[in-house]
Design an enzyme around this catalytic site. Sequence first.
Site, PDB file in Angstrom:
ATOM      1  N   CYS A   1      22.674   1.343  -3.296  1.00  0.00           N
ATOM      2  CA  CYS A   1      22.668   0.401  -2.184  1.00  0.00           C
ATOM      3  C   CYS A   1      24.031  -0.170  -1.875  1.00  0.00           C
ATOM      4  O   CYS A   1      24.322  -0.494  -0.727  1.00  0.00           O
ATOM      5  CB  CYS A   1      21.624  -0.675  -2.400  1.00  0.00           C
TER       6      CYS A   1
ATOM      7  N   CYS B   1       0.848  -1.195   0.000  1.00  0.00           N
ATOM      8  CA  CYS B   1       0.000   0.000   0.000  1.00  0.00           C
ATOM      9  C   CYS B   1       0.887   1.249   0.000  1.00  0.00           C
ATOM     10  O   CYS B   1       0.548   2.277  -0.565  1.00  0.00           O
ATOM     11  CB  CYS B   1      -0.890   0.029   1.238  1.00  0.00           C
TER      12      CYS B   1
HETATM   13 ZN   LIG Z   1      -1.737  -3.275   0.536  1.00  0.00          ZN
END
Ligand SMILES: [Zn+2]
Lengths: 253, 101
Positions: free
Chosen positions: A169, A156
Amino acid sequence: MRSDGRPWQVLLVGAGGIGAPAALALAHASLSPTVPRFEIVCADDDVVERSNLHRQILFSEADVGRDKLAALSAALLEIAPRLAVRGHRGRLLPAVALELARGADVVVDATDNFASRFLAADAALLTGRPVVHAASVRWNATVLASSAVGRPCYRCLFEDIPDGPAPDCATAGVIGPVCGVAGALAADLTLKILRSDASAFGHVFTYDGRRDRLRRVSVSPRPSCALCGDASARSIVEVEARRYAGPACEALA
Amino acid sequence: MIDAERFVRQILVEGIGEAGQRAIGASSAAVAGGHLANQVAELYARAAGFGAITPADGPLEPGVPVEWVADPSARAALAGARAVARAIAASALAREGGPCL
Ligand SMILES: [Zn+2]
């Protein structure tokens, strides 16, 4: 304790810069009679290197070259002799991720790269396990927990693995105690989940070590999330190896 | 001489560099003590390469409400880690001029 009388199983993915302080805090917490009984299963395939020692505080010079799982369990048993610590010698890989998650009651993602982080998120949600994600790079830490059904989940917030090389990185580095902040927060969220305390979910913690600033920000479920969103948006319904192709990144842990 | 192999991941961090690592080595961290928070801080201060570690005034505080972080061991680990992050910022970033805390 679970309803079947067995201790809870905490799957700690990564015995590195974040796994060490998380495990240290969990081991100390396990000494309290008010903390639900749990065991730790730690997944890692690394050996201790000298360049780990600035952040992996359970290891010392004497551990260099030693298997991290062995060194970690020895250190934890000194803190909590009755804490069961088991090892899974191997990384979190697509082939074993679902099985590892299924065997756990809560997954702690203390991995060092985006591919493993998204894999942990997907495997946890697809097996209905809550997961705590903890990451740190340079001066910054990010920690959030997702419930067994997400809403919100890691995707999300971060949607997908960044395109191209992860932000510097290989060369970014990380401040040791910033990993410590991430690990401590991850341990607390793990214990909240074992206590069925829903306040673990729906927030992201961010820490900026340069200013010693710790924030907690609400995260809303994203209906278009490919992992936990509306039925029509859910495109991630199994672990497909191609989704997690990405460079390993030591520096993120 | 700094131990570049051991501190490489810290030296790489923007704002630290070899000069910052030398500054850490020349600084002392006032974090030691019997509380778990202080013990954790001592581990991080040793790991970061501080030149000396001296006693703190008392138990280190996590600086967050219990609604955010509830477990006493997690709060202690948080407090210890934050104290050393502050000490690293104070010794290494002070070279850049501006106040950082
Ligand atoms: Zn989600």
